[in-house]
Motif scaffolding. Structure first.
Motif, PDB file in Angstrom:
ATOM      1  N   UNK A  83      17.844 -26.516  29.579  1.00  0.00           N
ATOM      2  CA  UNK A  83      16.450 -26.318  29.986  1.00  0.00           C
ATOM      3  C   UNK A  83      16.241 -26.189  31.492  1.00  0.00           C
ATOM      4  N   UNK A  84      17.196 -26.626  32.308  1.00  0.00           N
ATOM      5  CA  UNK A  84      17.064 -26.534  33.764  1.00  0.00           C
ATOM      6  C   UNK A  84      18.366 -26.037  34.380  1.00  0.00           C
ATOM      7  N   UNK A  85      18.314 -25.588  35.629  1.00  0.00           N
ATOM      8  CA  UNK A  85      19.533 -25.216  36.327  1.00  0.00           C
ATOM      9  C   UNK A  85      20.375 -26.469  36.564  1.00  0.00           C
TER      10      UNK A  85
ATOM     11  N   UNK B 264      29.195 -27.036  36.242  1.00  0.00           N
ATOM     12  CA  UNK B 264      28.801 -27.465  34.891  1.00  0.00           C
ATOM     13  C   UNK B 264      28.379 -26.265  34.060  1.00  0.00           C
ATOM     14  N   UNK B 265      27.567 -25.392  34.648  1.00  0.00           N
ATOM     15  CA  UNK B 265      27.115 -24.205  33.908  1.00  0.00           C
ATOM     16  C   UNK B 265      28.289 -23.310  33.531  1.00  0.00           C
ATOM     17  N   UNK B 266      29.230 -23.171  34.434  1.00  0.00           N
ATOM     18  CA  UNK B 266      30.410 -22.332  34.155  1.00  0.00           C
ATOM     19  C   UNK B 266      31.189 -22.871  32.972  1.00  0.00           C
ATOM     20  N   UNK B 267      31.404 -24.180  32.960  1.00  0.00           N
ATOM     21  CA  UNK B 267      32.170 -24.795  31.865  1.00  0.00           C
ATOM     22  C   UNK B 267      31.412 -24.691  30.542  1.00  0.00           C
ATOM     23  N   UNK B 268      30.101 -24.846  30.571  1.00  0.00           N
ATOM     24  CA  UNK B 268      29.302 -24.721  29.354  1.00  0.00           C
ATOM     25  C   UNK B 268      29.441 -23.324  28.746  1.00  0.00           C
TER      26      UNK B 268
ATOM     27  N   UNK C   3      12.701 -23.853  37.226  1.00  0.00           N
ATOM     28  CA  UNK C   3      11.397 -24.387  36.837  1.00  0.00           C
ATOM     29  C   UNK C   3      11.507 -25.000  35.445  1.00  0.00           C
ATOM     30  N   UNK C   4      10.696 -26.018  35.145  1.00  0.00           N
ATOM     31  CA  UNK C   4      10.726 -26.598  33.802  1.00  0.00           C
ATOM     32  C   UNK C   4      10.305 -25.572  32.752  1.00  0.00           C
ATOM     33  N   UNK C   5      10.867 -25.686  31.575  1.00  0.00           N
ATOM     34  CA  UNK C   5      10.450 -24.824  30.470  1.00  0.00           C
ATOM     35  C   UNK C   5       9.019 -25.160  30.066  1.00  0.00           C
TER      36      UNK C   5
ATOM     37  N   UNK D  90      22.927 -20.744  26.674  1.00  0.00           N
ATOM     38  CA  UNK D  90      21.799 -20.010  27.256  1.00  0.00           C
ATOM     39  C   UNK D  90      21.288 -20.836  28.433  1.00  0.00           C
ATOM     40  N   UNK D  91      21.522 -20.315  29.635  1.00  0.00           N
ATOM     41  CA  UNK D  91      21.193 -21.045  30.846  1.00  0.00           C
ATOM     42  C   UNK D  91      19.825 -20.637  31.376  1.00  0.00           C
ATOM     43  N   UNK D  92      19.266 -21.480  32.207  1.00  0.00           N
ATOM     44  CA  UNK D  92      17.968 -21.218  32.820  1.00  0.00           C
ATOM     45  C   UNK D  92      18.151 -20.301  34.025  1.00  0.00           C
TER      46      UNK D  92
END
Length: 328
Positions: free
Chosen positions: A11-13, A18-22, A35-37, A29-31
């Motif tokens: 839901x957030x950056x 961390x995003x790369x590993x995910x 900004x908050x969803x 599905x990354x943000x």
């Protein structure tokens, strides 16, 4: 045929590592922005994802969980606190909830000490003068604060963070007192040189500094209410890096305005993310934008915990940091 990867909505950056590993491990599905969803975006996420990775800025209540699709089976929270998630409703729907405990302990305890010193040594007032044009120069009686060595520190909530605060405060020469749901083991209490108070009322009435380190639960909402705040000495200081709802913020403002408290150091707020507007104009209040756990190392470790929880779940096992209602 390769196994279908889990659909994970974040839901957030998060930190880039961390995003790369995910994305390597899951159909993540990354943000796109930080900004908050919106409520509608969160509803779409729970309808379509296998795993939701929310943060403290996302309210995952019964109404939202009620819109979850059949595939949603894990809410892997990025953070230790889960008071923004209806864990009971999730459990009733067969949705597991996990969190990231332990990794923010040392960073948050550091910030407690920073806020404590910021208030007692009047750092905010000093910074304001140096950033302006009206400093007349050093004077023997200017910006006199108070020493924390020898003062009594009352810790409200003696879990991981409370104990880390106690270790730091002892190094500053403070006397350690605490109130907790359960008393610590004698050997731990002795190691921390900590005095236990069964009565919170009696403890707060005798302390020079109060550090709030307990989670927000129904039983801790306004634990420091107007009546209990009135028990504090007018020379006392309050530091809160836990949850704003533990303190009656309106009552705190009234007491600070009336000179019935010496000051406050706040990283969390009951009313919105900026707190009561009157607090921001008080020279004896140090306010931070929820920075307690904001270190690069801590944020990456939080992400690693999320990944371990999701990967363990994907492998058909119980997430190591699963949260159940009985824990709250």
């Amino acid at each position: 045929m390769p196994t279908k990867r889990l659909s994970v909505v974040v839901t957030r950056r998060l930190p880039e590592a961390v995003e790369t590993r995910l994305t390597e491990l899951f159909d993540a599905r990354l943000r796109a922005d930080d900004t908050p969803m919106t409520r509608a975006e969160l509803a779409e996420a729970v309808r379509t994802a296998d795993v939701l990775v929310p943060t403290i800025t996302d309210t995952i209540d019964a109404g939202l969980i009620g819109q979850a699709g059949e595939n949603l089976r894990l809410i892997a929270n990025y953070g230790a606190g889960v008071d923004h998630i209806d864990v009971e409703t999730a459990r009733s729907r067969g949705i597991l909830v996990s969190n990231t405990p332990g990794v923010v302990t040392e960073d948050t305890a550091d910030m407690v000490m920073a806020l404590m010193l910021g208030v007692t040594r009047r750092l905010q007032e000093g910074l304001a003068v140096m950033q302006g044009d009206d400093w007349a120069g050093w004077a023997p009686t200017a910006f006199l604060g108070g020493r924390i060595g020898g003062k009594r520190l009352g810790i409200l909530g003696m879990g991981r963070i409370g104990q880390a605060v106690a270790r730091r405060a002892r190094a500053f020469g403070m006397q350690i007192h605490y109130h907790n749901r359960r008393r610590l083991r004698p050997e731990l209490e002795e190691a921390l040189e900590a005095t236990y108070w069964d009565s919170l009322d009696q403890m707060v009435a005798r302390m020079d500094v109060i550090s709030v380190n307990c989670p927000h639960t129904p039983s801790t909402f306004h634990l420091l209410n107007a009546r209990r705040l009135k028990l504090l000495k007018p020379t006392a200081v309050i530091v809160n890096t836990s949850r704003g709802e533990v303190i009656d913020e309106n009552a705190l403002v009234r007491m600070l305005k009336a000179g019935e408290l010496a000051g406050a150091g706040l990283d969390v707020y009951e009313h919105g993310h900026r707190g009561n507007a009157e607090l921001r104009s008080m020279p004896n209040v140090v306010m931070l934008p929820h920075m307690g756990s904001a270190t690069e190392e801590g944020r990456i470790e939080m992400g690693e915990k999320v990944i371990i929880n999701v990967k363990t779940f994907a492998d058909g096992h119980r997430p190591p940091d699963q949260v159940v209602p009985a824990m709250l």
